[in-house]
Write an enzyme that holds these catalytic residues in place. Structure first.
Site, mmCIF file in Angstrom:
data_model
loop_
_atom_site.group_PDB
_atom_site.id
_atom_site.type_symbol
_atom_site.label_atom_id
_atom_site.label_comp_id
_atom_site.label_asym_id
_atom_site.label_seq_id
_atom_site.Cartn_x
_atom_site.Cartn_y
_atom_site.Cartn_z
ATOM 1 N N VAL A 116 0.742 -1.114 0.159
ATOM 2 C CA VAL A 116 -0.024 0.089 -0.005
ATOM 3 C C VAL A 116 0.921 1.081 0.106
ATOM 4 C CG1 VAL A 116 -1.804 1.398 1.151
ATOM 5 C CG2 VAL A 116 -1.557 -1.264 1.272
ATOM 6 N N GLU A 117 0.917 1.821 -0.988
ATOM 7 C CA GLU A 117 1.739 3.032 -1.352
ATOM 8 C C GLU A 117 1.168 4.515 -1.178
ATOM 9 O OE1 GLU A 117 5.366 2.206 -3.905
ATOM 10 O OE2 GLU A 117 3.999 0.988 -4.899
ATOM 11 N N GLY A 118 1.596 5.453 -0.306
ATOM 12 C CA GLY A 118 1.207 6.457 0.110
ATOM 13 C C GLY A 118 0.157 6.474 1.170
#
Length: 523
Positions: A118-120
């Site tokens: 999960v990026e951000g």
């Protein structure tokens, strides 16, 4: 408007059933209906449409075929369903949903073949995937890259001095900050865009040593799966994912799989049985779409097994790589502007190679999870990760390769890849380390249903081409992470793109406003 209808195609005659309340698929699954009655109905409906493609009015409402059950396709279908457009069929080429979000069994674990982070996270806005993963209580672990300077290994053996690598990292950050200022000064249309490498050259900074290259590789190739010389500056620096949602990233290491987020969305509109298995007849697996015929009055979708489906609209959610291949034929051909936009974007390749050992031999503890190998050959088994927290006692390493290295590795036996990786590890940790017992090498580029992992914005395209790649062609609509204006290449980009594309179609259906405006090149 008409129902999605399904008919069988013979080598000589195609029966195209009109949009009547009768669903011909029912005959195949109901032995109580006599074959004579079925054939009479088929012949009757075929006669009605023998010389036309006109759809008849039905109480079922507008019909939509969604091609592909990846996150964008599922997200688009749910958005349609939420708007009351439930007369849909989802055709998926594989035996599962999720697309490039996919767990695979490896050495007693489920690991992620595709998307993993999960990026951000922890920014001003909340990443929708973070919300969904928290609702599901997925096991996620913060990825701490802050100690890379203490964990960068030389080609030939030994660690670099941490101060030396940290100095290179600091210089790269300064160059990136200056590049961001330059990027922000460019016209919003993207007309004056340059490559990341060009912006580095403007500041007399071109990584050339092995240590400089591995830091550069970590900063750019590891994120975008392509090198700075081809990657757009304006569309990646600053990167909207981190600017909007936060700079933190979390590794998903849940045995249910990251694909749980896709199933979570799917379960909200598709029927399931008691154990959660999707049993909705509107989701049809193992249907490889090979042709999409589109007319002013509707669409016909043909699959590899000879099945034919008709509807009012189609949403194509296949990957950019598939659109660039010859898997699906559009009849008539897509207009030149659409084809050009599809070909101008890059389908990058990001390969996560999992390697299992009988025991651990690498450093563990805080600040050791990620380590780099600085080769004179850029991107050669460069970025490594251990799983002391995520998979305790598993003795598994992950090494990431991209672009040309990914293509090369996909074309060689896994035994050769294992031998190459072992040679690198022996340079880093000594000749007496144990031999790997298992290896898993994804082959996204070779897979005809994907042809890569995610899209990358190359230099030479701007917002104009983006609008074109997202734009519908008549009754054919398009979605996918590659159509996400700000988040292409990311899981949240795929999810949000499905919603966005579905809303464009919903507006057309409900208001009659089917115009899609593409701004002029320099606006």
């Amino acid at each position: 408007m008409g129902q999605v209808t399904h008919v069988h195609e013979s080598p000589h005659v195609i029966f195209m059933a009109p949009s009547l309340p009768l669903d011909i698929r029912a005959f195949a699954g109901n032995p109580k209906i006599k074959m004579k009655e079925a054939m009479e109905s088929i012949l009757f409906t075929a006669a009605l449409l023998l010389s036309s493609h006109v759809f008849l009015t039905s109480a079922a409402g507008p019909s939509v075929i969604v091609v592909g059950a990846g996150f964008s396709g599922i997200s688009a279908a749910k958005t349609l369903s939420d708007a009351g457009i439930t007369n849909i069929v989802i055709l998926e080429a594989t035996n599962r949903i999720g697309g490039r979000i996919c767990k695979v069994p490896f050495a007693g674990l489920n690991v992620e073949k595709g998307a993993n982070w999960v990026e951000g996270v922890n920014g001003d806005k909340i990443n929708p995937i973070w919300t969904i993963s928290n609702q599901l209580n997925l096991k996620k672990y913060y990825s701490d890259y802050s100690k890379l300077s203490s964990n960068t290994y030389k080609e030939g053996g030994g660690l670099y001095d941490a101060a030396e690598i940290q100095s290179l990292i600091d210089t790269a950050d300064e160059v990136s900050n200056a590049s961001e200022q330059y990027s922000n000064s460019l016209p919003t249309s993207g007309r004056g865009d340059i490559s990341i490498l060009a912006s580095q050259r403007l500041q007399n900074h071109v990584p050339s040593s092995a240590a400089e290259m591995v830091v550069d590789y970590y900063n750019f190739d590891y994120e975008f799966a392509e090198p700075p010389r081809v990657t757009s500056l304006q569309n990646t620096v600053p990167l909207a994912t981190f600017a909007n949602f936060g700079e933190d990233v979390y590794f998903v290491a849940d045995q249910r799989g990251y694909e749980s987020v896709v199933y979570h969305v799917a379960h909200q509109f598709l029927k399931t049985n008691k154990d959660g298995t999707i049993v909705d007849p509107r989701l049809i697996l193992n249907k490889v779409v090979r042709a999409i015929e589109h007319y002013p009055s509707g669409v016909t979708v043909k699959t590899e097994d000879g099945s034919v489906y008709r509807a009012d609209y189609v949403i194509v959610s296949v990957s950019l790589g598939v659109l660039q291949s010859k898997l699906i034929q559009f009849v008539p051909k897509l207009p030149e502007w659409k084809i050009l936009a599809i070909y101008e974007f890059d389908m990058a390749i990001y390969t996560k190679i999992f390697i299992k050992f009988p025991s651990s031999f690498w450093p563990t503890g805080n600040g050791t999870q990620f380590f780099l190998y600085a080769s004179d050959r850029r991107g050669y088994y460069a970025v490594w990760q251990h799983f002391e927290r995520e998979y305790p006692g598993a003795h598994v390493l992950l090494v990431t390769v991209t672009d040309d290295e990914s293509r090369r590795i996909e074309q060689q036996p896994d035994s050769v890849t294992k031998a190459e990786a072992m040679e690198v590890l022996r340079e880093m940790f000594g000749k007496n380390i144990p031999e790997a017992t298992d290896i898993f090498v994804p082959r996204w580029w070779s897979d005809r249903f994907y042809k890569g992992t995610f899209s990358n914005w190359p230099i030479g395209v701007n917002r104009y081409e983006y609008d074109q790649i997202r734009a519908p062609v008549g009754r054919v609509y398009f979605t996918g992470e590659h159509t996400s204006e700000h988040y292409n290449g990311y899981v949240h980009g795929a999810y949000l793109a499905g919603i966005d594309s579905a809303n464009i179609l919903i507006k057309c259906i409900k208001t009659g406003d089917c115009k899609y405006v593409v701004k002029a090149k320099d606006e």
